[in-house]
Motif scaffolding. Structure first.
Motif, PDB file in Angstrom:
ATOM      1  N   PRO A  11      31.268  38.555  -4.254  1.00  0.00           N
ATOM      2  CA  PRO A  11      32.345  37.716  -3.766  1.00  0.00           C
ATOM      3  C   PRO A  11      33.615  37.902  -4.588  1.00  0.00           C
ATOM      4  O   PRO A  11      33.585  37.940  -5.803  1.00  0.00           O
ATOM      5  CB  PRO A  11      31.812  36.302  -3.902  1.00  0.00           C
ATOM      6  N   TYR A  62      34.694  30.696  -2.025  1.00  0.00           N
ATOM      7  CA  TYR A  62      33.519  31.436  -1.567  1.00  0.00           C
ATOM      8  C   TYR A  62      32.275  30.551  -1.602  1.00  0.00           C
ATOM      9  O   TYR A  62      31.490  30.523  -0.660  1.00  0.00           O
ATOM     10  CB  TYR A  62      33.303  32.700  -2.401  1.00  0.00           C
ATOM     11  N   ASN A  65      33.954  47.628   3.165  1.00  0.00           N
ATOM     12  CA  ASN A  65      32.978  47.413   4.233  1.00  0.00           C
ATOM     13  C   ASN A  65      33.537  46.617   5.411  1.00  0.00           C
ATOM     14  O   ASN A  65      32.787  46.244   6.310  1.00  0.00           O
ATOM     15  CB  ASN A  65      31.751  46.693   3.676  1.00  0.00           C
ATOM     16  N   ALA A  66      34.817  46.336   5.398  1.00  0.00           N
ATOM     17  CA  ALA A  66      35.428  45.523   6.461  1.00  0.00           C
ATOM     18  C   ALA A  66      35.542  46.306   7.770  1.00  0.00           C
ATOM     19  O   ALA A  66      35.888  47.490   7.761  1.00  0.00           O
ATOM     20  CB  ALA A  66      36.803  45.041   6.020  1.00  0.00           C
ATOM     21  N   CYS A  80      32.096  40.970  11.551  1.00  0.00           N
ATOM     22  CA  CYS A  80      32.254  41.703  10.297  1.00  0.00           C
ATOM     23  C   CYS A  80      31.305  41.146   9.227  1.00  0.00           C
ATOM     24  O   CYS A  80      31.227  39.933   9.012  1.00  0.00           O
ATOM     25  CB  CYS A  80      33.695  41.593   9.814  1.00  0.00           C
ATOM     26  N   SER A  81      30.640  42.044   8.542  1.00  0.00           N
ATOM     27  CA  SER A  81      29.666  41.637   7.521  1.00  0.00           C
ATOM     28  C   SER A  81      30.326  41.035   6.274  1.00  0.00           C
ATOM     29  O   SER A  81      29.658  40.358   5.494  1.00  0.00           O
ATOM     30  CB  SER A  81      28.805  42.831   7.113  1.00  0.00           C
ATOM     31  N   VAL A  82      31.612  41.266   6.078  1.00  0.00           N
ATOM     32  CA  VAL A  82      32.295  40.733   4.892  1.00  0.00           C
ATOM     33  C   VAL A  82      33.348  39.677   5.252  1.00  0.00           C
ATOM     34  O   VAL A  82      34.201  39.348   4.442  1.00  0.00           O
ATOM     35  CB  VAL A  82      32.928  41.870   4.048  1.00  0.00           C
ATOM     36  N   TRP A 120      34.847  44.557  -1.472  1.00  0.00           N
ATOM     37  CA  TRP A 120      34.328  44.079  -0.196  1.00  0.00           C
ATOM     38  C   TRP A 120      35.108  44.714   0.946  1.00  0.00           C
ATOM     39  O   TRP A 120      34.565  44.975   2.011  1.00  0.00           O
ATOM     40  CB  TRP A 120      34.358  42.551  -0.087  1.00  0.00           C
ATOM     41  N   MET A 138      33.718  36.779   2.737  1.00  0.00           N
ATOM     42  CA  MET A 138      34.343  37.229   1.486  1.00  0.00           C
ATOM     43  C   MET A 138      35.839  37.431   1.699  1.00  0.00           C
ATOM     44  O   MET A 138      36.653  37.079   0.846  1.00  0.00           O
ATOM     45  CB  MET A 138      33.700  38.517   0.993  1.00  0.00           C
ATOM     46  N   CYS A 139      36.185  37.992   2.836  1.00  0.00           N
ATOM     47  CA  CYS A 139      37.589  38.229   3.170  1.00  0.00           C
ATOM     48  C   CYS A 139      38.350  36.903   3.225  1.00  0.00           C
ATOM     49  O   CYS A 139      39.429  36.766   2.648  1.00  0.00           O
ATOM     50  CB  CYS A 139      37.661  38.960   4.513  1.00  0.00           C
TER      51      CYS A 139
END
Length: 124
Positions: free
Chosen positions: A5, A83, A13-14, A41-43, A10, A46-47
């Motif tokens: 985080p 986060y 991988n966006a 989106c997997s992140v 991160w 975090m984004c």
């Protein structure tokens, strides 16, 4: 070591990494299309946490527009770790964010103000 985080890796991988960055900062239908990309989106969380922690003022981050992020910052003003809250808080706002549902902050603010008014009346 995987990106954690608020670790800037991160972004590698966006889903939007291969998209036109201009679309993230537009106010047109392009931004609505980008929101669809964010949804899967997997992140995404975090984004969003990174954007809130960094007070990003413009663009689409973690599936939320700048207006939605401003509302969230006003609704939850003293957040130390975005986060942590986004990923684990039982608060309905954070649950909605995790589930990718639209934010309903105006109702939350109205209820909060109503509670404050009730408290003021009790003090009299």
């Amino acid at each position: 070591m995987p990106a954690g985080p608020l670790d800037p890796r991160w972004a590698d991988n966006a889903n939007c990494g291969s998209c036109d960055a201009e679309a993230l900062f537009s106010t047109s239908s392009e931004q609505r299309e980008m929101r669809d990309i964010c949804r899967n989106c997997s992140v995404r969380l975090m984004c969003l946490a990174d954007a809130l922690q960094s007070n990003m003022r413009y663009g689409l981050w973690g599936g939320l527009t700048e207006r939605e992020r401003r509302q969230l910052l006003r609704a939850v003003p003293e957040q130390a770790d975005w986060y942590e809250s986004i990923t684990s808080s039982p608060d309905p706002v954070f649950v909605a964010i995790r589930e990718g549902k639209p934010l309903r902050l105006s109702r939350r603010n109205a209820q909060k103000k109503e509670g404050e008014r009730k408290g003021d009346e009790d003090d009299e």
